[in-house]
Scaffold this active site. Structure first.
Site, PDB file in Angstrom:
ATOM      1  N   TYR A  94       0.081  -2.612  -3.717  1.00  0.00           N
ATOM      2  CA  TYR A  94      -1.253  -2.250  -4.203  1.00  0.00           C
ATOM      3  C   TYR A  94      -2.329  -2.738  -3.223  1.00  0.00           C
ATOM      4  O   TYR A  94      -3.245  -1.985  -2.862  1.00  0.00           O
ATOM      5  CB  TYR A  94      -1.447  -2.876  -5.586  1.00  0.00           C
ATOM      6  CG  TYR A  94      -2.741  -2.527  -6.266  1.00  0.00           C
ATOM      7  CD1 TYR A  94      -2.937  -1.268  -6.840  1.00  0.00           C
ATOM      8  CD2 TYR A  94      -3.781  -3.450  -6.348  1.00  0.00           C
ATOM      9  CE1 TYR A  94      -4.131  -0.948  -7.476  1.00  0.00           C
ATOM     10  CE2 TYR A  94      -4.971  -3.140  -6.984  1.00  0.00           C
ATOM     11  CZ  TYR A  94      -5.145  -1.883  -7.544  1.00  0.00           C
ATOM     12  OH  TYR A  94      -6.325  -1.574  -8.172  1.00  0.00           O
TER      13      TYR A  94
ATOM     14  N   LYS B 149      -4.971  -0.335  -1.050  1.00  0.00           N
ATOM     15  CA  LYS B 149      -6.433  -0.404  -1.200  1.00  0.00           C
ATOM     16  C   LYS B 149      -7.099  -0.811   0.115  1.00  0.00           C
ATOM     17  O   LYS B 149      -8.179  -0.309   0.443  1.00  0.00           O
ATOM     18  CB  LYS B 149      -6.804  -1.367  -2.325  1.00  0.00           C
ATOM     19  CG  LYS B 149      -6.359  -0.884  -3.703  1.00  0.00           C
ATOM     20  CD  LYS B 149      -7.005   0.441  -4.077  1.00  0.00           C
ATOM     21  CE  LYS B 149      -6.692   0.879  -5.487  1.00  0.00           C
ATOM     22  NZ  LYS B 149      -7.350   2.133  -5.864  1.00  0.00           N
TER      23      LYS B 149
HETATM   24  P1  NAP Z   1      -5.979   3.616 -15.609  1.00  0.00           P
HETATM   25  O1  NAP Z   1      -6.754   3.302 -16.835  1.00  0.00           O
HETATM   26  O2  NAP Z   1      -4.551   3.176 -15.510  1.00  0.00           O
HETATM   27  O3  NAP Z   1      -6.048   5.213 -15.352  1.00  0.00           O
HETATM   28  C1  NAP Z   1      -5.393   5.742 -14.240  1.00  0.00           C
HETATM   29  C2  NAP Z   1      -5.834   7.167 -14.068  1.00  0.00           C
HETATM   30  O4  NAP Z   1      -5.194   7.695 -12.896  1.00  0.00           O
HETATM   31  C3  NAP Z   1      -5.433   8.065 -15.226  1.00  0.00           C
HETATM   32  O5  NAP Z   1      -6.457   9.031 -15.414  1.00  0.00           O
HETATM   33  C4  NAP Z   1      -4.156   8.735 -14.721  1.00  0.00           C
HETATM   34  O6  NAP Z   1      -3.925  10.034 -15.291  1.00  0.00           O
HETATM   35  C5  NAP Z   1      -4.494   8.887 -13.249  1.00  0.00           C
HETATM   36  N1  NAP Z   1      -3.314   9.006 -12.392  1.00  0.00           N
HETATM   37  C6  NAP Z   1      -2.267   8.171 -12.265  1.00  0.00           C
HETATM   38  N2  NAP Z   1      -1.378   8.658 -11.380  1.00  0.00           N
HETATM   39  C7  NAP Z   1      -1.878   9.843 -10.939  1.00  0.00           C
HETATM   40  C8  NAP Z   1      -1.431  10.841 -10.040  1.00  0.00           C
HETATM   41  N3  NAP Z   1      -0.277  10.715  -9.384  1.00  0.00           N
HETATM   42  N4  NAP Z   1      -2.212  11.923  -9.839  1.00  0.00           N
HETATM   43  C9  NAP Z   1      -3.381  12.077 -10.511  1.00  0.00           C
HETATM   44  N5  NAP Z   1      -3.863  11.172 -11.381  1.00  0.00           N
HETATM   45  C10 NAP Z   1      -3.112  10.073 -11.590  1.00  0.00           C
HETATM   46  O7  NAP Z   1      -6.703   3.040 -14.293  1.00  0.00           O
HETATM   47  P2  NAP Z   1      -8.056   2.197 -14.151  1.00  0.00           P
HETATM   48  O8  NAP Z   1      -7.754   0.786 -14.502  1.00  0.00           O
HETATM   49  O9  NAP Z   1      -9.177   2.894 -14.778  1.00  0.00           O
HETATM   50  O10 NAP Z   1      -8.224   2.232 -12.542  1.00  0.00           O
HETATM   51  C11 NAP Z   1      -8.879   3.295 -11.899  1.00  0.00           C
HETATM   52  C12 NAP Z   1      -9.005   2.960 -10.417  1.00  0.00           C
HETATM   53  O11 NAP Z   1      -9.711   1.732 -10.275  1.00  0.00           O
HETATM   54  C13 NAP Z   1      -7.679   2.774  -9.721  1.00  0.00           C
HETATM   55  O12 NAP Z   1      -7.743   3.265  -8.409  1.00  0.00           O
HETATM   56  C14 NAP Z   1      -7.508   1.268  -9.703  1.00  0.00           C
HETATM   57  O13 NAP Z   1      -6.685   0.846  -8.646  1.00  0.00           O
HETATM   58  C15 NAP Z   1      -8.942   0.825  -9.506  1.00  0.00           C
HETATM   59  N6  NAP Z   1      -9.207  -0.534  -9.959  1.00  0.00           N
HETATM   60  C16 NAP Z   1      -9.048  -0.888 -11.279  1.00  0.00           C
HETATM   61  C17 NAP Z   1      -9.332  -2.195 -11.683  1.00  0.00           C
HETATM   62  C18 NAP Z   1      -9.212  -2.642 -13.119  1.00  0.00           C
HETATM   63  O14 NAP Z   1      -9.459  -3.837 -13.410  1.00  0.00           O
HETATM   64  N7  NAP Z   1      -8.872  -1.772 -14.061  1.00  0.00           N
HETATM   65  C19 NAP Z   1      -9.742  -3.121 -10.727  1.00  0.00           C
HETATM   66  C20 NAP Z   1      -9.890  -2.724  -9.407  1.00  0.00           C
HETATM   67  C21 NAP Z   1      -9.615  -1.438  -9.034  1.00  0.00           C
HETATM   68  P3  NAP Z   1      -3.056  10.219 -16.662  1.00  0.00           P
HETATM   69  O15 NAP Z   1      -3.946   9.704 -17.771  1.00  0.00           O
HETATM   70  O16 NAP Z   1      -2.817  11.689 -16.742  1.00  0.00           O
HETATM   71  O17 NAP Z   1      -1.826   9.400 -16.502  1.00  0.00           O
END
Ligand code: NAP
Length: 247
Positions: free
Chosen positions: A155, A159
């Site tokens: 991961y 990133k």
């Molecule tokens: P999340 O709630 O797990 O949602 C992930 C999203 O990505 C869902 O809409 C999922 O679609 C989609 N997805 C997964 N695999 C995919 C693929 N192969 N093709 C197209 N769509 C795909 O994630 P999140 O926590 O909101 O994170 C969103 C972004 O922010 C990510 O890049 C993550 O690395 C980054 N981020 C998150 C955090 C945190 O604390 N949450 C911190 C830093 C960075 P489905 O619903 O259809 O599965």
């Protein structure tokens, strides 16, 4: 409204941060294509919610790690909207294992979605942005790409790769009216955080100067800024939304 007349494609918009970004862009007047890979029900309910705001919204299913699938999605959005002004590369996954226990497929899965996915989505949108001499690309990176984390070699590498790609594309595309930036969230209240045991959540909180997890809406507002006229002079930046966790 700052984004009236603009169109956006947000990847991974069915849930979490991507959903908040899609809503925030729509609230500022943009029409939005909602990418997802499997959760059609959640994506469809967001499409309805955006339509009730008076914006156009379409479903855009594709696995961003699959180039032909992504290409077909972008062309369907272009058919619906006529142009894509804003691309938010938000789709991302984790698959944690210490490096000693990490097999090649766990490494590849995360790199394929988080890094190749950004290449694929940007590649299929960029020619049209160059042609119209306007584009806003925002990549969602992570504090983990900046500081590393136990069990997250795949991961963190994905990133950090996106952050480096952001700067390169910013240099290459500046003369074409396209800005390319990253937003690096810290720990944000999503399903990912709620699944962490409470004792570990407390330990994480103690490392965050603002003593709370961030909200998806706070990340979304940074994306709106980068896509609004106020953000026009910003390119190649990685803007942090992390409560001071990394400075
Ligand atoms: P999340 O709630 O797990 O949602 C992930 C999203 O990505 C869902 O809409 C999922 O679609 C989609 N997805 C997964 N695999 C995919 C693929 N192969 N093709 C197209 N769509 C795909 O994630 P999140 O926590 O909101 O994170 C969103 C972004 O922010 C990510 O890049 C993550 O690395 C980054 N981020 C998150 C955090 C945190 O604390 N949450 C911190 C830093 C960075 P489905 O619903 O259809 O599965």
């Amino acid at each position: 409204m700052k984004l009236e007349g603009r169109t956006a494609l947000v990847t991974g918009a069915s849930r979490g941060i991507g959903r908040a970004i899609a809503l925030a862009l729509a609230e500022e007047g943009a029409d939005v294509a909602i990418n997802y890979v499997s959760n059609e029900e959640a994506a469809a309910s967001l499409v309805e919610e955006i339509q009730t705001l008076g914006r156009r919204a379409v479903l855009a299913r594709a696995d961003v790690s699959d180039f032909p699938d992504t290409y077909a999605m972008a062309h369907s959005v272009l058919r619906d909207f006529g142009h894509i002004d804003i691309l938010v590369n938000n789709a991302g996954v984790t698959s944690d294992k210490t490096f000693v226990n990490m097999d090649h497929s766990t490494w590849r899965k995360v790199l394929a979605i988080n890094l190749d996915g950004v290449f694929n989505c940007t590649k299929v949108c960029i020619d049209q942005m160059v042609e119209q001499n306007y584009g806003r690309v925002v990549n969602i990176t992570s504090v983990i790409g900046q500081i590393g984390n136990f069990g997250q070699a795949n991961y963190a590498a994905s990133k950090a790769g996106v952050a480096a790609m952001t700067k390169t594309l910013a240099k290459e595309l500046a003369s074409k009216g396209i800005t390319v930036n990253a937003v690096a969230p810290g720990f944000i209240e999503t399903e990912m955080i709620s699944s962490i045991p409470e004792s570990l959540q407390d330990r994480l909180l103690s490392q965050i100067p603002l003593r709370r997890f961030g909200k998806a809406e706070e990340v979304a507002q940074m994306v709106v800024f980068l896509c609004s006229p106020e953000g026009d002079y910003v390119t190649g930046a990685e803007l942090e939304v992390n409560g001071g966790l990394f400075m």
